[in-house]
Design a protein around this motif. Structure first.
Motif, short mmCIF file in Angstrom:
data_model
loop_
_atom_site.label_atom_id
_atom_site.label_comp_id
_atom_site.label_asym_id
_atom_site.label_seq_id
_atom_site.Cartn_x
_atom_site.Cartn_y
_atom_site.Cartn_z
N UNK A 66 0.81 -1.21 0.00
CA UNK A 66 0.00 0.00 0.00
C UNK A 66 0.85 1.27 0.00
N UNK A 67 1.98 1.24 0.70
CA UNK A 67 2.85 2.41 0.82
C UNK A 67 4.11 2.19 0.00
N UNK A 68 4.66 3.29 -0.51
CA UNK A 68 5.91 3.25 -1.25
C UNK A 68 6.81 4.39 -0.80
N UNK A 69 8.04 4.06 -0.42
CA UNK A 69 9.00 5.08 -0.05
C UNK A 69 9.96 5.30 -1.20
N UNK A 70 10.30 6.54 -1.45
CA UNK A 70 11.25 6.88 -2.50
C UNK A 70 12.06 8.09 -2.08
N UNK A 71 13.17 8.31 -2.77
CA UNK A 71 14.07 9.39 -2.40
C UNK A 71 14.59 10.10 -3.63
N UNK A 72 14.64 11.42 -3.55
CA UNK A 72 15.27 12.25 -4.55
C UNK A 72 16.58 12.72 -3.94
N UNK A 73 17.67 12.05 -4.28
CA UNK A 73 18.95 12.34 -3.66
C UNK A 73 19.44 13.76 -3.94
N UNK A 74 19.14 14.27 -5.13
CA UNK A 74 19.57 15.61 -5.49
C UNK A 74 18.93 16.68 -4.61
N UNK A 75 17.73 16.40 -4.12
CA UNK A 75 17.01 17.36 -3.29
C UNK A 75 17.02 17.00 -1.81
N UNK A 76 17.68 15.89 -1.47
CA UNK A 76 17.66 15.40 -0.08
C UNK A 76 16.23 15.31 0.45
N UNK A 77 15.38 14.74 -0.35
CA UNK A 77 13.97 14.64 -0.02
C UNK A 77 13.51 13.19 -0.13
N UNK A 78 12.73 12.75 0.85
CA UNK A 78 12.15 11.43 0.82
C UNK A 78 10.64 11.56 0.79
N UNK A 79 9.99 10.66 0.08
CA UNK A 79 8.55 10.68 -0.07
C UNK A 79 7.95 9.38 0.45
N UNK A 80 6.73 9.48 0.92
CA UNK A 80 5.96 8.30 1.29
C UNK A 80 4.62 8.39 0.60
N UNK A 81 4.45 7.59 -0.44
CA UNK A 81 3.17 7.52 -1.14
C UNK A 81 2.30 6.51 -0.43
N UNK A 82 1.16 6.96 0.06
CA UNK A 82 0.27 6.12 0.84
C UNK A 82 -1.03 5.94 0.07
N UNK A 83 -1.30 4.71 -0.32
CA UNK A 83 -2.52 4.37 -1.04
C UNK A 83 -3.37 3.42 -0.21
N UNK A 84 -4.63 3.32 -0.59
CA UNK A 84 -5.57 2.42 0.10
C UNK A 84 -5.53 2.63 1.60
N UNK A 85 -5.60 3.87 2.01
CA UNK A 85 -5.47 4.20 3.42
C UNK A 85 -6.63 3.64 4.24
N UNK A 86 -6.29 3.22 5.45
CA UNK A 86 -7.24 2.65 6.39
C UNK A 86 -7.31 3.51 7.64
N UNK A 87 -8.42 3.45 8.37
CA UNK A 87 -8.50 4.22 9.62
C UNK A 87 -7.36 3.92 10.58
N UNK A 88 -6.87 2.70 10.60
CA UNK A 88 -5.77 2.34 11.48
C UNK A 88 -4.44 2.95 11.08
N UNK A 89 -4.39 3.60 9.91
CA UNK A 89 -3.20 4.33 9.51
C UNK A 89 -3.13 5.71 10.16
N UNK A 90 -4.19 6.11 10.83
CA UNK A 90 -4.23 7.40 11.49
C UNK A 90 -3.14 7.50 12.54
N UNK A 91 -2.30 8.51 12.43
CA UNK A 91 -1.18 8.68 13.35
C UNK A 91 -0.44 9.96 12.99
#
Length: 119
Positions: A66-91
């Protein structure tokens, strides 16, 4: 000093998607790894996903597929793409950045961003 800034949190309906971003300022040191953790009320902080060197990734069993982590090294940025979110993902989701200087590692944490999954 390394600054870690998260963004992208918000409120979404079950089954929806969000993308979290974490930008790190590390002008004189190298970033070895970045990761996402989350903490719900009354629960311990838990690992969500990590990425090392932009190559190796690891996910909690609860978010695999459901989730995918990726990084743009040139920008020192990391992303977390969250799909099919569930109520238990609340945090509150926290970004952790690990730097390395002369082989010595240090961890830095962001302030957290709230993710709420509710209908």
């Amino acid at each position: 000093q390394v600054q870690v800034v998260e963004s992208g949190g918000g409120v979404v309906q079950p089954g929806g998607s969000l993308r979290l971003s974490c930008a790190a300022s590390a002008l004189i040191v190298s970033i070895n790894a970045m990761g996402w953790y989350r903490q719900a009320p009354g629960k311990q902080r838990e690992l969500v996903a990590t990425i090392v060197g932009g190559v190796s990734t690891d996910y909690s069993d609860s978010v695999k597929g459901r989730f995918t982590i990726s990084r743009d090294n040139a920008k020192n940025t990391v992303y977390l793409q969250m799909n099919s979110l569930k109520p238990e993902d609340t945090a509150v989701y926290y970004c952790k950045v690990q730097t390395v200087v002369l082989g010595l590692k240090s961890d830095y944490w962001g302030q957290g961003t709230q993710v709420t999954v509710s209908s």
